[in-house]
Design a protein around this motif. Structure first.
Motif, short mmCIF file in Angstrom:
data_model
loop_
_atom_site.label_atom_id
_atom_site.label_comp_id
_atom_site.label_asym_id
_atom_site.label_seq_id
_atom_site.Cartn_x
_atom_site.Cartn_y
_atom_site.Cartn_z
N SER A 140 38.40 37.16 34.59
CA SER A 140 36.94 37.38 33.89
C SER A 140 36.29 38.30 34.72
N PHE A 141 36.39 38.41 35.95
CA PHE A 141 35.63 39.19 37.18
C PHE A 141 35.69 40.46 36.63
N TRP A 142 37.13 40.99 36.38
CA TRP A 142 37.61 42.44 36.03
C TRP A 142 36.90 42.78 34.66
N LEU A 143 37.15 41.91 33.83
CA LEU A 143 36.61 42.20 32.46
C LEU A 143 35.09 42.35 32.41
N LYS A 144 34.32 41.66 33.25
CA LYS A 144 32.68 41.62 33.44
C LYS A 144 32.37 42.92 34.04
N ASN A 145 33.33 43.61 34.50
CA ASN A 145 33.29 45.03 35.29
C ASN A 145 33.89 46.12 34.49
N ASP A 146 33.98 45.68 33.44
CA ASP A 146 34.52 46.92 32.25
C ASP A 146 35.83 47.71 32.51
N PHE A 147 36.81 46.60 33.20
CA PHE A 147 38.21 46.97 33.31
C PHE A 147 38.84 46.63 32.08
N THR A 148 39.87 47.43 31.63
CA THR A 148 40.85 47.13 30.37
C THR A 148 42.22 46.70 30.81
N MET A 149 42.57 45.73 30.12
CA MET A 149 44.00 45.00 30.26
C MET A 149 44.90 46.30 29.81
N ALA A 150 46.03 46.45 30.75
CA ALA A 150 46.92 47.59 30.57
C ALA A 150 48.39 47.10 30.43
N LYS A 151 48.59 46.13 31.44
CA LYS A 151 50.02 46.04 31.49
C LYS A 151 50.30 44.56 31.99
N LEU A 152 50.94 43.79 31.39
CA LEU A 152 51.19 42.50 32.01
C LEU A 152 52.56 42.32 32.80
N GLY A 153 52.70 41.73 33.83
CA GLY A 153 53.84 41.77 34.56
C GLY A 153 54.86 40.69 33.98
N HIS A 154 56.04 40.74 34.43
CA HIS A 154 57.06 40.05 33.53
C HIS A 154 57.83 38.97 34.66
N ARG A 155 57.31 39.12 35.69
CA ARG A 155 57.89 38.28 36.98
C ARG A 155 56.94 37.37 37.80
N ILE A 156 57.06 35.90 37.69
CA ILE A 156 56.22 35.15 38.35
C ILE A 156 56.48 35.23 39.88
N ASP A 157 55.64 35.44 40.93
CA ASP A 157 55.66 35.59 42.34
C ASP A 157 56.06 34.29 42.74
N THR A 158 57.03 34.10 43.63
CA THR A 158 57.44 32.83 44.24
C THR A 158 56.45 32.15 45.05
N ALA A 159 55.40 33.00 45.99
CA ALA A 159 54.86 32.58 46.67
C ALA A 159 53.46 31.97 46.14
N SER A 160 52.97 32.74 45.11
CA SER A 160 51.60 32.31 44.66
C SER A 160 51.80 31.80 43.24
N GLY A 161 52.86 31.77 42.45
CA GLY A 161 53.19 31.25 41.25
C GLY A 161 52.22 31.85 40.00
N THR A 162 51.92 32.84 40.40
CA THR A 162 51.12 34.13 39.50
C THR A 162 51.87 35.23 39.12
N CYS A 163 51.60 35.78 38.12
CA CYS A 163 52.00 37.20 37.71
C CYS A 163 51.14 38.31 37.73
N SER A 164 51.45 39.44 38.25
CA SER A 164 50.79 40.55 38.51
C SER A 164 50.28 41.16 36.97
N LEU A 165 49.26 41.85 37.01
CA LEU A 165 48.49 42.45 35.84
C LEU A 165 47.97 43.80 36.54
N LEU A 166 48.00 44.70 35.52
CA LEU A 166 47.46 46.16 35.66
C LEU A 166 46.33 46.46 34.94
N MET A 167 45.00 46.43 35.30
CA MET A 167 43.88 46.91 34.70
C MET A 167 43.26 48.19 35.07
N LEU A 168 42.72 48.97 34.02
CA LEU A 168 42.16 50.22 34.24
C LEU A 168 40.69 50.30 34.08
#
Length: 746
Positions: A575-603
Motif C-alpha cells: 500500500s505504501f509503494w502504491l500510494k507513492n505511484d509505484f507500479t507492480m512489475a514482477k512477482l517473486g516465485h520463492r518464499i523467503d525462509t527467514a521472513s516467510g514473504t516473497c519479493s516483489l519488484l515495483m517501478l
C-alpha cells in the motif's frame, strides 16, 4: 621504522598471567612480516583457529570463510581472521564469538596498494569494483577506541587488557566455586531446575521453553546439562531426548558438556565430536528438515542456535512435538534471529504453553568485554539510540505532539558524503542502528557493502540546525540507493535477456529484461531503493514519503530513467509503494525462509518508456497470476490483495500484448529460452479463447506443463516433458513462425 617486536613479546607474555579481557590485534603488514606476530600468538595459545580461504598455518585449525557457520558454539583461545582482500563481516562477527576470555583476535589487513576486493569474500556490482575500503577505516577506528592493539609499518600500540580489582575478586570466587568449566552458574542452575520441573509438570499438555540472551552467555552449556538431566530421568519412561541444529558441528560444546556432566571424572572434553557418537547415553541428533519425520513423536526436542534456522521450520517442529527447548542469540545479526522475535515468538506465546528465560551474565568472556563492545558499536547495535526492536517505545502524547511540530518545521534532506560518514561516530551509529532496527534481515556484510560499494548512495532525512555541523546531524530517516543498468550492460544485454548470463548486482535491469524478453531494458538507468527507514518516534509524519520524493529528485538530476524497489511483500508495504505511484512489475516465485514473504519488484518510470508501459506490465502479471494459480497455490493465495488492484475487464486486444507473446514463442521455438521460462506464457496461451488451438492439443500440453512443475519429479522425466512439449508446440506454431505470420494467427 620497523614494528616493535620486543614490546609485542612483552605484551603477549603479560596477557598469559592473571585475568584479562579479550582484545583485537590489527596487523597492517605484508604477510611475510606479519608471520612473526602470527607464529608468536599460535605458540602462546594452545588452541588457535584461522578463518581464511587461502591462509593456512601449521598446527592451527582452519575454518574456511564460506563455512564459518559450521563452527558456531565452539570455543578457541585465539583467532586469526584474514581480511586482506576485504571484510566478510558476517564471518568475523560470528567467529569472534568463539574466542574465550583473555583471548586474542588477530585481524590481517591489506595495505592500500595490495587491496583487491574483487578477490575477496564480498561480491560488488558488475562494473563498480571499489578502489578503497571506507569500512576498513571505520573498523580500525572502532578497534583503537575499544582498547585494541595494532601494528603497521610505522606504528604499533599494545594497551593493557587487565581487568579491574573488584571484577577480579568476583571471578576468583566463582572459579573456586565451579572447579570445572562445564559446571553451571547460579543463574543457569535456576533455569535448568525450572525447565525440568515444567516438563515433568506438563507431561500431558506439553511445553515450550526458550532460553534467550546475547551470545557467550553459556546457552549451549546449559542445554547440555538439561539434556543430561532429562535423559537420566526419562530413560525408564521410553521418552527419548533428541537434539537438532542447523549443522551438527555447531553442537560441539553441547556434546562436550552433556558427556562431562554425565561422567565428570571420566569425560575427555578435548575429544573430537565423532567420539561422542559412541557414548552410551549420547543424545541423538536429527537434522531440522528431517526431525518431524524421523524422531519419535513423543520425544523431548532440544534445538540450539535457533537464530540460524528458518522461522517456518521452527514453527513446524514445535507444533509437531509436545516438549521443546530452544536456545539462541536474538540480539545482533546471527541468521534470522530477529525473524524469530518478529514471526515465531508471537505465534508461540499465543498458541503454545511457552515460557521465555534470559541469560544476561557473560559466560565465555568477562563482564565489560571490549571486543563485544567494539563489535556492537561497529554493527549499529546501540540500545541507547532508541531501537525499535530492542526497546519499548512509550512516548507521552503531548511530548509526541511537540516532536511532530518541531520535526515537520525543521526536516531537511540530503545525500551523505561517505568521507564525512566514516569519520563521524555519531552519524555512523544513527544510520546503521536505524537500518538494523527497521530491517531485521540486515547483515554485517550489508554495512560493508553500503560503505564500500561505488554504486551505493545514502540519502537521509535530518533535523535542520544552523549551528550543528554535517557530522553531528540528527538523523530521522535513511534510504540506501543503488545505481543500476546503463552502458555497463550494453555488451551483455542479449545474453542477460535470454537468461544465459547473470552478473553481480543490477537487480532491476536483469530481472526486467529476462521477464519481458527485452534486451534494451538493460541499458536504461535505474535507481533502486534497497532500504528505507524512519525512526519509530517520527513515523506517520510523511517523512518516508518526502524522503522518497527527494530520492526521485536526485534520480532526475542524474538522468535516471526509472526508480525501482524490491522488497518482501506485505499488504502494508504494498500500500505504501502504491500510494507513492509505484507500479507492480514482477512477482517473486520463492518464499523467503527467514521472513516467510516473497519479493516483489515495483517501478516508477521518470519519463515515458513504452517498453515499461503499465499495459504491458499488467498483461505480464495476468499471465503470472494464472501460472501461479495452476502451479503454486500458496503463492497465489498470498498475492490476492495484489490481484484486487488489477483491471477486472482486462482483454487481450492490445498490439503490445500480441507482440510480446509472438516474441516469446519465436525465442522458444528458436531454442533461445527453455520450457521453464516460457511455461507461464504457454499456459496462458493454451487457455485463451482467441488462440484457436484445438482443445485436445491444448489440454495435453497443459497437463505436461503442470506435471513438469510438480514436486519430486526426477530430472529424466523433466527432460522428456521438455522434449514432448517442444515438439507439440512446434507442430502447432512452426508454420506461422516460418512465414512470420504468427502475429496474424493470434
Amino acid at each position: 621504522m620497523m614494528p616493535n617486536k620486543e614490546a609485542f613479546t612483552k605484551w603477549l607474555s603479560v596477557k598469559k598471567t592473571g585475568f584479562h579481557h579479550r582484545q583485537f590485534l590489527l596487523l597492517s603488514l605484508p604477510l611475510d612480516e606479519a608471520m612473526f606476530f602470527l607464529e608468536a600468538v599460535v605458540a602462546d595459545y594452545k588452541d588457535s583457529s584461522v578463518v581464511s580461504n587461502n591462509l593456512c598455518i601449521s598446527h592451527v585449525k582452519h575454518i574456511p570463510l564460506t563455512r564459518y557457520q559450521d563452527y558456531l558454539g565452539q570455543q578457541t583461545n585465539s583467532l586469526i581472521f584474514d581480511a586482506r582482500n576485504g571484510f566478510h563481516l558476517n564471518a568475523l562477527y560470528a567467529s569472534a564469538g568463539m574466542v574465550q576470555a583473555g583471548g586474542i583476535i588477530v585481524v590481517l589487513l591489506a595495505s592500500e596498494s595490495s587491496y583487491k576486493p574483487n578477490l575477496g569474500p564480498l561480491k560488488f556490482s558488475y562494473g563498480y569494483t571499489p578502489k578503497t575500503s571506507y569500512f576498513t577505516d571505520v573498523f580500525i577506528r572502532h578497534v583503537k577506541k575499544n582498547n585494541g592493539a595494532y601494528v603497521d609499518p610505522t606504528h604499533s600500540f599494545f594497551p593493557s587488557s587487565a581487568i579491574s580489582s573488584p571484577l577480579k575478586q568476583a571471578i576468583e570466587h566463582e572459579t573456586q566455586t565451579n572447579q570445572q568449566d562445564w559446571q553451571l552458574s547460579k543463574d543457569q542452575t535456576d533455569i535448568e531446575t525450572k525447565i525440568t520441573q515444567r516438563i515433568n509438570a506438563k507431561a500431558s499438555t506439553g511445553s515450550v521453553s526458550i532460553i534467550l540472551g546475547p551470545r557467550g552467555r553459556g546457552k549451549s552449556s546449559l542445554i547440555g546439562h538439561i539434556a543430561s538431566r532429562l535423559s537420566a530421568k526419562v530413560n525408564n519412561q521410553n521418552t527419548p531426548v533428541v537434539v537438532s541444529a542447523l549443522k551438527k558441528r555447531q553442537l560441539q560444546r553441547f556434546y562436550d558438556v552433556n558427556t562431562a556432566s554425565q561422567a565428570p571424572y571420566e569425560a575427555n572434553r578435548n575429544a573430537p565430536l565423532e567420539k561422542h557418537a559412541i557414548q552410551k547415553n549420547e543424545i541423538k541428533f536429527y537434522a531440522m528438515d528431517e526431525i518431524t519425520a524421523l524422531a519419535p513423536p513423543h520425544s523431548i526436542v532440544i534445538i540450539d542456535e535457533l537464530a540460524s534456522i528458518a522461522p517456518a521450520l521452527l514453527k513446524r517442529t514445535i507444533s509437531h512435538f509436545s516438549h521443546c527447548i530452544l536456545t539462541g542469540t536474538t540480539d545482533g545479526y546471527e541468521g534470522s534471529g530477529n525473524g524469530f522475535i518478529h514471526r515465531v515468538l508471537p505465534y508461540l506465546v499465543s498458541h503454545k504453553n511457552t515460557h521465555v528465560y534470559t541469560l544476561s551474565k557473560p559466560f565465555r568472556w568477562l563482564k565489560g568485554d571490549t571486543v563485544e563492545t567494539c563489535l556492537h558499536s561497529l554493527l549499529g547495535y546501540m540500545p541507547n539510540m532508541g531501537s525499535s526492536t530492542r526497546t519499548a517505545h512509550t512516548t507521552d502524547k503531548s511530548l509526541q505532539s511537540k516532536i511532530n511540530k518541531d520535526v515537520l518545521h525543521d526536516v531537511q534532506f540530503g545525500i551523505i558524503d561517505k568521507t564525512i560518514l566514516v569519520k563521524s561516530n555519531k552519524l555512523y551509529a544513527q544510520i546503521f542502528t536505524l537500518l538494523s532496527d527497521a530491517h531485521y534481515q540486515t547483515t554485517p556484510n550489508d554495512i560493508v557493502r553500503t560503505l564500500d560499494a561505488n554504486d551505493c548512495i545514502i540519502a537521509i532525512a535530518y533535523k535542520n540546525s544552523s549551528h550543528i555541523n554535517k557530522a553531528n546531524r540528527q538523523v530521522l530517516g535513511v534510504a540506501i540507493l543503488f545505481e543500476e543498468g546503463g552502458e555497463l550492460l550494453s555488451s551483455l544485454k542479449h545474453d542477460i535477456s535470454l537468461g544465459k548470463r547473470r552478473v553481480q548486482g543490477h537487480l532491476s535491469p536483469q530481472a526486467l529484461s529476462l521477464y519481458l524478453l527485452d534486451s534494451d531494458l538493460c541499458e536504461l538507468k535505474y535507481l533502486r531503493i534497497n532500504r528505507i527507514a524512519v525512526k519509530h518516534a517520527h513515523k506517520r509524519l510523511n517523512i518516508g514519503t518526502n524522503l522518497l520524493q527527494f530520492c526521485e529528485q536526485y534520480a532526475h538530476s542524474t538522468n535516471v530513467d526509472c526508480v525501482s524497489v524490491s522488497y518482501g511483500f506485505t499488504s502494508s508495504l504494498y500500500s505504501f509503494w502504491l500510494k507513492n505511484d509505484f507500479t507492480m512489475a514482477k512477482l517473486g516465485h520463492r518464499i523467503d525462509t527467514a521472513s516467510g514473504t516473497c519479493s516483489l519488484l515495483m517501478l516508477k518510470p521518470l519519463r515515458d518508456i513504452p517498453k515499461l508501459s503499465k499495459s504491458l506490465l499488467q498483461f505480464r502479471l495476468q499471465i503470472e497470476r494464472q501460472y501461479l494459480r495452476e502451479t503454486h497455490k500458496r503463492l497465489h493465495t498470498l498475492y490476492q490483495s495484489i490481484y484486487q488492484t488489477f483491471k477486472a475487464d482486462f482483454m487481450f486486444t492490445d498490439t503490445v500484448h500480441k507482440q510480446f507473446v509472438n516474441k516469446a514463442l519465436k525465442r522458444y521455438l528458436a531454442k533461445d529460452i527453455n520450457l521453464e521460462k516460457i511455461a507461464p506464457i504457454l499456459l496462458w496461451l493454451l487457455t485463451h479463447d482467441d488462440a484457436h488451438i484445438l482443445p485436445i492439443s491444448a489440454r495435453s500440453i497443459q497437463e505436461l506443463i503442470l506435471r513438469y512443475h510438480e514436486k519430486g519429479i526426477h530430472k529424466p522425466e523433466k527432460c522428456e516433458i521438455e522434449h514432448v512439449v517442444f515438439s507439440a508446440v512446434s507442430d502447432i506454431f512452426r508454420v506461422y513462425t516460418e512465414q512470420d505470420h504468427l502475429f496474424d494467427y493470434l
